[in-house]
Design a protein around this motif. Structure first.
Motif, short mmCIF file in Angstrom:
data_model
loop_
_atom_site.label_atom_id
_atom_site.label_comp_id
_atom_site.label_asym_id
_atom_site.label_seq_id
_atom_site.Cartn_x
_atom_site.Cartn_y
_atom_site.Cartn_z
N VAL A 602 0.86 -1.19 0.00
CA VAL A 602 0.00 0.00 0.00
C VAL A 602 0.89 1.24 0.00
CG1 VAL A 602 -1.82 -1.17 1.29
CG2 VAL A 602 -0.12 0.14 2.53
N PHE A 603 0.30 2.39 -0.28
CA PHE A 603 1.04 3.65 -0.29
C PHE A 603 0.58 4.50 0.89
CE2 PHE A 603 0.90 2.02 -4.56
CZ PHE A 603 2.25 2.08 -4.92
N LEU A 604 1.52 5.18 1.54
CA LEU A 604 1.18 5.99 2.70
C LEU A 604 0.49 7.28 2.24
CD1 LEU A 604 4.46 5.60 4.80
CD2 LEU A 604 2.37 4.21 4.86
N ALA A 605 -0.61 7.61 2.91
CA ALA A 605 -1.35 8.81 2.55
C ALA A 605 -0.77 10.05 3.23
CB ALA A 605 -2.83 8.64 2.92
N HIS A 606 0.13 9.83 4.19
CA HIS A 606 0.80 10.95 4.87
C HIS A 606 2.10 10.42 5.46
CE1 HIS A 606 -0.59 9.13 8.64
NE2 HIS A 606 -1.75 8.96 8.03
N ASP A 607 2.90 11.30 6.04
CA ASP A 607 4.16 10.86 6.66
C ASP A 607 3.85 10.00 7.88
OD1 ASP A 607 5.24 12.47 4.79
OD2 ASP A 607 6.24 13.85 6.19
N PHE A 608 4.68 9.01 8.14
CA PHE A 608 4.54 8.17 9.33
C PHE A 608 5.85 8.21 10.10
CE2 PHE A 608 0.74 5.32 9.21
CZ PHE A 608 0.14 5.81 8.05
N ALA A 609 5.79 8.59 11.40
CA ALA A 609 6.99 8.53 12.23
C ALA A 609 7.28 7.06 12.54
CB ALA A 609 6.77 9.30 13.53
N LEU A 610 8.56 6.72 12.67
CA LEU A 610 8.92 5.33 12.95
C LEU A 610 9.46 5.19 14.36
CD1 LEU A 610 10.74 4.40 9.61
CD2 LEU A 610 8.34 4.04 10.24
#
Ligand code: AMP
Ligand code: MG
Length: 680
Positions: A602-610
């Motif tokens: 899938v593609f991220l719809a926004h930034d994700f912190a890890l």
């Protein structure tokens, strides 16, 4: 002590002997040693041959040491101890040992070295698993014989102690008596002197739990006396003595899944009637058609059966000599002749002799019977008619005995597998039984979710039980509500014992962290004799997730193992780890393959912190856009205690650990828990 004979199982590890058992000479050699030199103390109860394959070796040893119906006191392996590439018996065995017995190894080597320096080329191991002593002998019958002879006199004592006999009673007569019993003396300066050096160090059973063996619950089988091999905290010692760091090795998610695959008990095959309750089960056999479909030559249109003339031309007025409806009956229709026609309906059997059917649309009624109720003659003008037209021949859809469904196929509610079985006359079918799941919440603070009134300080509504029960049901499993257990060792033990009688797989939540009231691991290991296959996983959330198997006796008296998943108490952690770990185990038991949730990119719809250190399973909503691209949005607030992040989630994003955030548009894997909507 004139007691029953000690039970020995022999494992011949040899790829050659596995193919042709007649090539094996070790069984004879070793049973001879046991008979002639064993002082009548030994009974060889089982012999098995496996190839030089670690998993095969381990599987057989676990069958004997963990769940065999009789208590096996000694497992002797022969073969695979050398330096050849294929030799891996010592590695297979040592991974299973709860305790090492280097003294026995030393004894074997010391004796063999006196015979030949080639003894250096044997790599024996010895030790204890549960209550069974295990030693590996070399593969040559001569070497195997010498090694067994070297330690045989010590083995009765070793086995009795390992089996949990009261060591005080065993040692009552002192070392001299032990030596006399064993038929040895310490002056014979041999390997045995090592062994009795150890006496006195092994008394260890000092704390008592009040929940030892022999307590009145029929079903559970203890393989360990208290404290033989647990690594969990001993709750009776109190908080000041608990380990301050988890003693369980931290596994990666993949390693944990591998353990689940390895230790989930085998699926059980059952025979049941073909009915609507079968949906969701997996076939445990190939299914073949019991009969031809169709079972008779049938018309596929409404019209007139004819005998096609050589030139394929039907031109004129034809008498209607019979009528065939789609209704069963024996009525003897007479043979149709060229020039005659028979009225026929869709699905009805053709009259004998008929070779084709002309559609009613291609005909005109010419005359009726005198009462006006029946057709007498019909006019037809067609050309190019071929034999077999508009006819379904016997077995043209499915032939009798043809395999229509294969072992491993899922009987779905949408795919018509049930209909197919119905059509071909299959009334009973073998499938894998679906495990019955029990769900238990634990914690003194947990109260029934709908308890009226405000919560008192410290009380928490039970979120996990109802959530996990729904999740398991949604995945097609029957669920038993096991309620809430308090954080007291006795209560938890009783509840789990009772649960293990009723269900195949128990899911608990809570009580697996590092608190002194976190009793799941100690109860599983110390009170239920279970084996914890993992107790810590490098992931977020869900680090303390615990997977264990417990030996129990089935209703038919067989020893089987049941599964406990102890999930963390935090609701988000519990739900994530259910999907990630429990589901694959449930699938495996049900024969569903591949096991576990489906993974899609899938593609991220926004930034994700890890997370800096641990891979994260992030609750997210995945939707398909108009062009079918899957986009993932976080459901927010991912702290493991956050209940709100569960809402609206249909997937778990597999985010790696890392310092920098993953950017919008990045591609990651998602595990799908629920249906994916399309946002056009
Ligand atoms: P524990 O693993 O028992 O230390 O629990 C961790 C946290 O999860 C604590 O805050 C518990 O109160 C909470 N918790 C445990 N079980 C449940 C449950 N069934 N429903 C809601 N919260 C729970
Ligand atoms: Mg708790």
């Amino acid at each position: 002590m004139a007691e029953a004979r000690l039970k020995v199982a022999l494992l011949i590890v040899s790829t050659t002997a596995a193919k042709d058992p007649s090539t094996d000479a070790s069984e004879l050699a070793l049973s001879d040693v046991l008979d002639k030199e064993g002082g009548g103390k030994w009974e060889l109860v089982d012999t098995k041959i496996v190839s030089d394959v670690v998993t095969q070796i381990q599987r057989q040893i676990m069958l004997w040491a963990d769940i065999a119906a009789e208590n096996i006191n000694l497992i002797v392996t022969t073969g695979g101890t050398g330096f050849a590439v294929a030799d891996n018996t010592p590695e297979a065995v040592s991974a299973l040992l709860h305790k090492q017995a280097p003294g026995l190894v030393h004894g074997m080597l010391a004796t063999s070295l006196q015979v030949t320096p080639f003894a250096m080329m044997s790599r024996p191991v010895a030790g204890i698993r549960n209550k069974t002593v295990i030693v590996t002998l070399p593969g040559s019958p001569k070497g195997a014989r010498e090694n067994l002879e070297a330690i045989l006199k010590m083995l009765p004592h070793a086995c009795q102690q390992a089996a949990g006999m009261d060591s005080r009673a065993l040692h009552a007569g002192g070392v001299k008596k032990l030596e006399a019993d064993a038929g040895i003396g310490s002056k014979s300066k041999q390997t045995q002197s090592h062994a009795h050096h150890d006496h006195g160090h092994h008394h260890g059973h000092s704390h008592s739990h009040g929940h030892g063996h022999g307590h009145g619950h029929g079903d559970l089988v203890r393989h360990t006396s208290p404290n033989t091999n647990p690594i969990s905290n001993d709750p009776s010692l109190g908080p000041s003595r608990r380990s301050r760091e988890s003693p369980y090795p931290m596994l990666s998610v993949d390693e944990a899944l591998q353990k689940i695959k390895e230790f989930t008990p085998p699926s059980e095959v059952i025979t049941s009637k073909v009915d609507t309750s079968l949906t969701g089960r997996v076939l445990a056999e190939n299914v073949s058609a019991r009969e031809n479909v169709p079972g008779f030559r049938a018309s596929i249109v409404d019209g007139y059966a004819v005998v096609v003339p050589k030139d394929g031309k039907l031109d004129g007025v034809f008498p209607v000599v019979s009528v065939s409806h789609a209704a069963p009956g024996e009525s003897k229709v007479k043979e149709l002749k060229e020039g005659e026609i028979a009225r026929i309906t869709t699905g009805a059997p053709l009259p004998p002799g008929a070779t084709s059917v002309i559609m009613v649309e291609d005909t005109v009624l010419k005359t009726m019977t005198d009462d006006g109720k029946e057709e007498k003659e019909v006019e037809i003008h067609v050309e190019g008619v071929r034999e077999g037209e508009n006819i379904r021949e016997i077995g043209s859809d499915i032939k009798a005995d043809e395999v229509v469904l294969s072992k491993g196929e899922l009987i779905s509610a949408v795919g018509g597998e049930i209909g197919l079985m119905a059509a071909v006359g299959v009334a009973d079918v073998k499938t894998y039984r679906k495990p019955l799941v029990g769900v238990l919440s634990t914690g003194d603070e947990i109260v029934q979710h709908d308890r009226p009134g405000a919560l008192r300080l410290g009380e928490v509504r039970d979120t996990n039980r109802i959530t996990l029960m729904c999740a398991a049901r949604e995945q097609g499993f029957e669920v038993v509500d096991l309620g809430i257990a308090a954080d007291t060792p006795g209560t938890l033990e009783e509840t789990l014992r009772d649960a293990l009688r009723r269900v195949d797989l128990v899911i608990t939540s809570g009580g697996v962290s590092m608190g002194e009231l976190d009793l799941l691991k100690p109860t599983i290991e110390r009170s239920l004799g279970g084996t914890i296959h993992f107790g810590r996983v490098a992931m977020k959330p869900g680090k303390p997730t615990t997977f264990a198997t417990i030996p129990v006796k089935s209703n038919s008296g067989e020893r089987i193992s049941k599964v406990i998943f102890s999930l963390p108490g935090n609701p988000a952690s519990a739900l994530v780890t259910f999907h990630l770990f429990v589901l694959p185990s449930l699938h495996q038991m049900s024969g569903i393959s591949p096991a576990g949730l489906s993974k899609v990119p899938v593609f991220l719809a926004h930034d994700f912190a890890l997370d800096k250190a641990r891979p994260e399973y992030h609750r997210a909503l995945v939707v398909a856009d108009g062009s079918g691209r899957l986009l993932a949005t976080s459901t927010g607030g991912q702290r493991s205690s956050k209940v709100g992040s569960l809402r609206g989630a249909n997937s778990l994003l597999c985010l790696p650990s890392g310092k920098e955030p993953l950017k919008k548009g990045a591609k990651v894997d998602a595990l799908l828990m629920g249906h994916v909507r399309v946002n056009a």
